[in-house]
Design a protein around this motif. Sequence first.
Motif, PDB file in Angstrom:
ATOM      1  N   ASN A 143      17.549   0.236   5.394  1.00 23.29           N
ATOM      2  CA  ASN A 143      17.344   0.789   4.060  1.00 23.29           C
ATOM      3  C   ASN A 143      15.956   0.464   3.497  1.00 23.29           C
ATOM      4  N   ILE A 144      14.988   0.304   4.419  1.00 26.56           N
ATOM      5  CA  ILE A 144      13.600   0.109   3.991  1.00 26.56           C
ATOM      6  C   ILE A 144      12.788   1.288   4.532  1.00 26.56           C
ATOM      7  N   PRO A 145      12.841   2.450   3.839  1.00 27.20           N
ATOM      8  CA  PRO A 145      12.109   3.612   4.361  1.00 27.20           C
ATOM      9  C   PRO A 145      10.596   3.414   4.262  1.00 27.20           C
ATOM     10  N   GLU A 146       9.864   4.320   4.933  1.00 30.33           N
ATOM     11  CA  GLU A 146       8.409   4.272   4.844  1.00 30.33           C
ATOM     12  C   GLU A 146       7.981   4.351   3.384  1.00 30.33           C
ATOM     13  N   GLU A 147       6.884   3.724   3.067  1.00 25.41           N
ATOM     14  CA  GLU A 147       6.349   3.685   1.697  1.00 25.41           C
ATOM     15  C   GLU A 147       7.165   2.790   0.761  1.00 25.41           C
ATOM     16  N   HIS A 148       8.235   2.181   1.273  1.00 27.46           N
ATOM     17  CA  HIS A 148       9.001   1.262   0.427  1.00 27.46           C
ATOM     18  C   HIS A 148       8.176  -0.014   0.204  1.00 27.46           C
ATOM     19  N   PRO A 149       8.113  -0.484  -1.065  1.00 25.35           N
ATOM     20  CA  PRO A 149       7.282  -1.667  -1.341  1.00 25.35           C
ATOM     21  C   PRO A 149       7.709  -2.908  -0.552  1.00 25.35           C
ATOM     22  N   ALA A 150       8.979  -2.989  -0.122  1.00 24.55           N
ATOM     23  CA  ALA A 150       9.419  -4.172   0.640  1.00 24.55           C
ATOM     24  C   ALA A 150       8.630  -4.325   1.933  1.00 24.55           C
ATOM     25  N   ARG A 151       8.107  -3.202   2.443  1.00 25.17           N
ATOM     26  CA  ARG A 151       7.326  -3.294   3.687  1.00 25.17           C
ATOM     27  C   ARG A 151       6.038  -4.089   3.497  1.00 25.17           C
ATOM     28  N   ASP A 152       5.514  -4.056   2.286  1.00 21.08           N
ATOM     29  CA  ASP A 152       4.271  -4.792   2.040  1.00 21.08           C
ATOM     30  C   ASP A 152       4.471  -6.298   2.143  1.00 21.08           C
ATOM     31  N   GLU A 153       5.695  -6.752   1.807  1.00 22.83           N
ATOM     32  CA  GLU A 153       5.965  -8.191   1.893  1.00 22.83           C
ATOM     33  C   GLU A 153       6.060  -8.656   3.341  1.00 22.83           C
ATOM     34  N   HIS A 154       6.351  -7.717   4.228  1.00 20.05           N
ATOM     35  CA  HIS A 154       6.423  -8.068   5.640  1.00 20.05           C
ATOM     36  C   HIS A 154       5.125  -7.622   6.312  1.00 20.05           C
ATOM     37  N   ASP A 155       4.125  -8.473   6.260  1.00 19.35           N
ATOM     38  CA  ASP A 155       2.841  -8.143   6.880  1.00 19.35           C
ATOM     39  C   ASP A 155       3.017  -8.045   8.382  1.00 19.35           C
ATOM     40  N   THR A 156       3.089  -6.821   8.843  1.00 22.85           N
ATOM     41  CA  THR A 156       3.615  -6.592  10.186  1.00 22.85           C
ATOM     42  C   THR A 156       2.538  -6.497  11.265  1.00 22.85           C
ATOM     43  N   PHE A 157       2.838  -7.083  12.426  1.00 25.28           N
ATOM     44  CA  PHE A 157       2.017  -6.891  13.625  1.00 25.28           C
ATOM     45  C   PHE A 157       2.510  -5.633  14.317  1.00 25.28           C
ATOM     46  N   TYR A 158       1.749  -4.545  14.196  1.00 25.64           N
ATOM     47  CA  TYR A 158       2.136  -3.327  14.910  1.00 25.64           C
ATOM     48  C   TYR A 158       1.550  -3.340  16.306  1.00 25.64           C
ATOM     49  N   LEU A 159       2.304  -2.813  17.253  1.00 25.08           N
ATOM     50  CA  LEU A 159       1.804  -2.751  18.620  1.00 25.08           C
ATOM     51  C   LEU A 159       1.116  -1.408  18.841  1.00 25.08           C
TER      52      LEU A 159
END
Length: 330
Positions: A143-159
Motif C-alpha cells: 500500500n505504498i504506491p509510487e509518489e507516496h511520501p512514505a517512499r521518501d523515508e526509505h532512502d532506497t538502494f536501487y539496482l
Amino acid sequence: MLDDVIEKLKKEFIDKLKEIKDEPSLLNLKGEFIGRKRGKVKDLFKELGKAEPQERGRLGQAINSLKTFIEKSLSEKEKEIKSKKVKTDSEDYTYPGFRIERGRKHLLQQVMDDVMDIFLKMGYHIETGPEVETDYFNFTALNIPEEHPARDEHDTFYLDYEKGKDKYLLRTHTSPVQIRTMLKKKPPLKIIVPGKVFRKDEPDDTHSPVFHQLEGLVVGEGISFADLKGTLITFLKALFGDDIQVRFRPSFFPFTEPSAEVDVLLKGEWLEILGCGMVDPAVFSEVGIDSEKYTGFAFGLGIDRITMVKYRVKSLRYFYDNDLRFLRQF
Ligand code: DAH
C-alpha cells in the motif's frame, strides 16, 4: 685361566656398551651378559667348577663383581638414554599448550536469537525472504504506491536492473515477506521474519546503511488490537524484564490501520522500540485474503536499536566495526 676369561668378557661388555644408543639394544645387551638363563656371566659360573678348589672362592668373587659392574653400567646407560630422549624428541610434552580461542555469536545475532526464542515459544514460525527485492513487494503491495511520501523515508538502494516494469532494489524493511508469505500460505498465519535491511543512510551513531529487523504477522479470524497489545507487552517484558512500562502511541504506516509505535520506559527514559498495527484491508485485498473473514496484526522491530537499548551501546558503529575489543565483551 678363568681370570683371563673374566677380563676379556669385561672388555667385550665395555666395547659393546659404547655402541648402545637406544633402549631395545640395551635390553639385548643385558640379556646377552646377565640374562637369567643364558647370560655369558652365568656361563662363567659354570666354568667355576673346573677351577682349582682353593681358587674357587676368589674367582667366584671376581665373577660376582663383574656382574655388579655390568648391572651398574647398564642402569647408568639406561638413565642416559632416557634423559637424551626428552631433549631430542620433536614433541616436548611438558611444554605449555596453546590456548584455542572459541568464537562467539556477534551481539546482534545473540539479541536476534533471544527475540526469536520468545516468539517461537509463543507459537510463531520463521519465514525469510530475499534481500534483493522488487519495488512491487517492497512498496506497492504494501500500500505504498509510487509518489507516496512514505517512499521518501526509505532512502532506497536501487539496482541497475529491471525486469518488465518492476525495479529491483535492496529491501528497506522486512515487511515484503508479509506479502510473499500471504501469497504462498493460507490463514491462520503466525510468522516472524528476521533479516537484514538496507537504506542509503550516512553512517553515524544512530544510522547505518545496513541494519536488522524482525517482522511479525498474525492473520486469523477475530484477531483484534487487544491481541496485538497483549502479544507485544508479553514480548517486551520477556526481553527487558517484568518491571518495565510500555506505551502505545498512535502513528502511521501505509500497510496498517490503525498504526502505533511502542515505547518502553527504561531508567526514566521513554525509548522507541517498534512499529505495529492492524493489517490494512488494502494489503489483504492485494494478496487475495478476504478481509470480511480475516483480520490480523503486524509489527516490525529494529534489532540494532533494541540491542543498543538493552546493552547500553552508545553508537551503532560498534556493531559494524568488527573491533574485537568491543565484540569480546558480550
Ligand atoms: N516496516 C516498518 C519500517 O521499516 C516497520 C513496521 C511498522 C513493520 C509497522 C510493521 C508494522 O509490520 O506493522 O519502518
